[in-house]
Design a protein around this motif. Sequence first.
Motif, PDB file in Angstrom:
ATOM      1  N   PHE A 133       0.935  -5.407  -7.885  1.00  0.00           N
ATOM      2  CA  PHE A 133       1.279  -4.420  -6.858  1.00  0.00           C
ATOM      3  C   PHE A 133       0.912  -3.029  -7.367  1.00  0.00           C
ATOM      4  CE2 PHE A 133       4.996  -7.244  -7.728  1.00  0.00           C
ATOM      5  CZ  PHE A 133       4.645  -8.254  -6.857  1.00  0.00           C
ATOM      6  N   THR A 134       0.606  -2.153  -6.444  1.00  0.00           N
ATOM      7  CA  THR A 134       0.425  -0.755  -6.801  1.00  0.00           C
ATOM      8  C   THR A 134       1.784  -0.053  -6.724  1.00  0.00           C
ATOM      9  OG1 THR A 134       0.050  -0.035  -4.524  1.00  0.00           O
ATOM     10  CG2 THR A 134      -1.907  -0.752  -5.805  1.00  0.00           C
ATOM     11  N   LEU A 135       1.841   1.111  -7.291  1.00  0.00           N
ATOM     12  CA  LEU A 135       3.057   1.918  -7.190  1.00  0.00           C
ATOM     13  C   LEU A 135       3.388   2.168  -5.727  1.00  0.00           C
ATOM     14  CD1 LEU A 135       5.299   3.773  -8.325  1.00  0.00           C
ATOM     15  CD2 LEU A 135       3.568   5.580  -8.507  1.00  0.00           C
ATOM     16  N   GLU A 136       2.368   2.491  -4.952  1.00  0.00           N
ATOM     17  CA  GLU A 136       2.582   2.779  -3.529  1.00  0.00           C
ATOM     18  C   GLU A 136       3.145   1.561  -2.803  1.00  0.00           C
ATOM     19  OE1 GLU A 136      -0.228   3.478  -5.279  1.00  0.00           O
ATOM     20  OE2 GLU A 136       0.162   5.644  -5.422  1.00  0.00           O
ATOM     21  N   GLN A 137       2.604   0.376  -3.092  1.00  0.00           N
ATOM     22  CA  GLN A 137       3.123  -0.842  -2.460  1.00  0.00           C
ATOM     23  C   GLN A 137       4.576  -1.076  -2.864  1.00  0.00           C
ATOM     24  OE1 GLN A 137       0.116  -3.525  -3.979  1.00  0.00           O
ATOM     25  NE2 GLN A 137      -0.663  -3.899  -1.897  1.00  0.00           N
ATOM     26  N   ALA A 138       4.856  -0.956  -4.142  1.00  0.00           N
ATOM     27  CA  ALA A 138       6.204  -1.224  -4.629  1.00  0.00           C
ATOM     28  C   ALA A 138       7.239  -0.341  -3.950  1.00  0.00           C
ATOM     29  CB  ALA A 138       6.262  -1.044  -6.146  1.00  0.00           C
ATOM     30  N   LEU A 139       6.862   0.897  -3.657  1.00  0.00           N
ATOM     31  CA  LEU A 139       7.811   1.833  -3.057  1.00  0.00           C
ATOM     32  C   LEU A 139       7.789   1.831  -1.532  1.00  0.00           C
ATOM     33  CD1 LEU A 139       7.389   4.863  -5.481  1.00  0.00           C
ATOM     34  CD2 LEU A 139       9.167   3.087  -5.489  1.00  0.00           C
ATOM     35  N   ASP A 140       6.880   1.061  -0.942  1.00  0.00           N
ATOM     36  CA  ASP A 140       6.731   0.991   0.515  1.00  0.00           C
ATOM     37  C   ASP A 140       7.776   0.045   1.104  1.00  0.00           C
ATOM     38  OD1 ASP A 140       5.990   0.559   3.166  1.00  0.00           O
ATOM     39  OD2 ASP A 140       3.906   0.099   2.697  1.00  0.00           O
ATOM     40  N   ASP A 141       8.657   0.595   1.925  1.00  0.00           N
ATOM     41  CA  ASP A 141       9.729  -0.209   2.523  1.00  0.00           C
ATOM     42  C   ASP A 141       9.208  -1.389   3.335  1.00  0.00           C
ATOM     43  OD1 ASP A 141      11.651   1.449   1.403  1.00  0.00           O
ATOM     44  OD2 ASP A 141      11.808   2.716   3.182  1.00  0.00           O
ATOM     45  N   GLY A 142       7.993  -1.305   3.825  1.00  0.00           N
ATOM     46  CA  GLY A 142       7.433  -2.382   4.633  1.00  0.00           C
ATOM     47  C   GLY A 142       6.668  -3.424   3.835  1.00  0.00           C
ATOM     48  N   PHE A 143       6.558  -3.237   2.522  1.00  0.00           N
ATOM     49  CA  PHE A 143       5.773  -4.164   1.697  1.00  0.00           C
ATOM     50  C   PHE A 143       6.662  -5.278   1.149  1.00  0.00           C
ATOM     51  CE2 PHE A 143       4.208  -5.438  -2.549  1.00  0.00           C
ATOM     52  CZ  PHE A 143       3.005  -6.007  -2.169  1.00  0.00           C
ATOM     53  N   TRP A 144       6.308  -6.502   1.512  1.00  0.00           N
ATOM     54  CA  TRP A 144       6.971  -7.702   0.997  1.00  0.00           C
ATOM     55  C   TRP A 144       5.859  -8.663   0.578  1.00  0.00           C
ATOM     56  CZ3 TRP A 144      12.152  -7.880   0.275  1.00  0.00           C
ATOM     57  CH2 TRP A 144      12.874  -6.826   0.847  1.00  0.00           C
ATOM     58  N   PRO A 145       5.639  -8.835  -0.722  1.00  0.00           N
ATOM     59  CA  PRO A 145       4.485  -9.613  -1.173  1.00  0.00           C
ATOM     60  C   PRO A 145       4.572 -11.091  -0.796  1.00  0.00           C
ATOM     61  CG  PRO A 145       5.923  -9.095  -3.018  1.00  0.00           C
ATOM     62  CD  PRO A 145       6.470  -8.363  -1.822  1.00  0.00           C
ATOM     63  N   ALA A 146       3.426 -11.632  -0.462  1.00  0.00           N
ATOM     64  CA  ALA A 146       3.334 -13.046  -0.109  1.00  0.00           C
ATOM     65  C   ALA A 146       2.647 -13.793  -1.248  1.00  0.00           C
ATOM     66  CB  ALA A 146       2.525 -13.202   1.176  1.00  0.00           C
ATOM     67  N   TRP A 147       2.836 -15.112  -1.257  1.00  0.00           N
ATOM     68  CA  TRP A 147       2.154 -15.958  -2.230  1.00  0.00           C
ATOM     69  C   TRP A 147       1.504 -17.100  -1.496  1.00  0.00           C
ATOM     70  CZ3 TRP A 147       0.455 -15.238  -6.839  1.00  0.00           C
ATOM     71  CH2 TRP A 147      -0.021 -16.310  -7.584  1.00  0.00           C
ATOM     72  N   PRO A 148       0.267 -17.399  -1.730  1.00  0.00           N
ATOM     73  CA  PRO A 148      -0.622 -16.626  -2.600  1.00  0.00           C
ATOM     74  C   PRO A 148      -1.045 -15.328  -1.923  1.00  0.00           C
ATOM     75  CG  PRO A 148      -1.838 -18.428  -1.594  1.00  0.00           C
ATOM     76  CD  PRO A 148      -0.399 -18.571  -1.151  1.00  0.00           C
ATOM     77  N   PRO A 149      -1.468 -14.351  -2.728  1.00  0.00           N
ATOM     78  CA  PRO A 149      -1.933 -13.093  -2.130  1.00  0.00           C
ATOM     79  C   PRO A 149      -3.089 -13.342  -1.166  1.00  0.00           C
ATOM     80  CG  PRO A 149      -1.661 -12.877  -4.508  1.00  0.00           C
ATOM     81  CD  PRO A 149      -1.501 -14.336  -4.180  1.00  0.00           C
ATOM     82  N   LYS A 150      -3.237 -12.450  -0.196  1.00  0.00           N
ATOM     83  CA  LYS A 150      -4.329 -12.584   0.784  1.00  0.00           C
ATOM     84  C   LYS A 150      -5.657 -12.753   0.066  1.00  0.00           C
ATOM     85  CE  LYS A 150      -2.197 -10.043   4.534  1.00  0.00           C
ATOM     86  NZ  LYS A 150      -2.271  -8.892   5.416  1.00  0.00           N
ATOM     87  N   GLY A 151      -6.492 -13.660   0.583  1.00  0.00           N
ATOM     88  CA  GLY A 151      -7.806 -13.897   0.007  1.00  0.00           C
ATOM     89  C   GLY A 151      -7.795 -14.901  -1.115  1.00  0.00           C
ATOM     90  N   GLN A 152      -6.622 -15.397  -1.498  1.00  0.00           N
ATOM     91  CA  GLN A 152      -6.524 -16.418  -2.541  1.00  0.00           C
ATOM     92  C   GLN A 152      -5.860 -17.658  -1.957  1.00  0.00           C
ATOM     93  OE1 GLN A 152      -4.620 -15.023  -6.079  1.00  0.00           O
ATOM     94  NE2 GLN A 152      -5.755 -13.117  -6.120  1.00  0.00           N
ATOM     95  N   SER A 153      -6.205 -18.787  -2.503  1.00  0.00           N
ATOM     96  CA  SER A 153      -5.542 -20.015  -2.039  1.00  0.00           C
ATOM     97  C   SER A 153      -5.143 -20.885  -3.184  1.00  0.00           C
ATOM     98  CB  SER A 153      -6.446 -20.782  -1.094  1.00  0.00           C
ATOM     99  OG  SER A 153      -7.709 -21.013  -1.662  1.00  0.00           O
TER     100      SER A 153
END
Length: 153
Positions: A133-153
């Motif tokens: 994650f980037t710092l910006e993503q980590a602090l973004d209230d709307g960011f909830w990481p998914a697994w696997p990340p987009k573009g990966q399977s």
Amino acid sequence: MNTVSELYDQDFYAWTQQQAAKLRAGDLATLDRERLAEEIEDMGSAKISQIENRLGVLLAHLLKWQRYPEGRCSSWAGTIMEQRERIHRLVRKNPSVKPLLPEAFADAYRDARLIAFTDTGLAPENWPAESPFTLEQALDDGFWPAWPPKGQS
């Protein structure tokens, strides 16, 4: 009574009260200037440490959220939201720390990996060496990481 040096070493609280009284009275000549300056600098450093600690907890929970989806719970979500809010508040009240956030983020990520490993028992290789994650993503209230990340399977 004790000298200023003895008071600082033997009763820090009394020393702080004495120094505050001298400041208020304008008695600048007898201030313990060097120690007073060090203590003020330490107070500032404590804000960075507080942000770094909160970033570590936030990043650990984001990692767990991403890489251990079967463990997701409202407690993890609450911790993520709380840490984001508290970090935002600390930065808002101390805007001069903003340029220091990238370094705090990098240091905090190392702690986050340890926390995630300890909390889940998943092997260390499950936790990437660099933050996904980037710092910006980590602090973004709307960011909830998914697994696997987009573009990966």
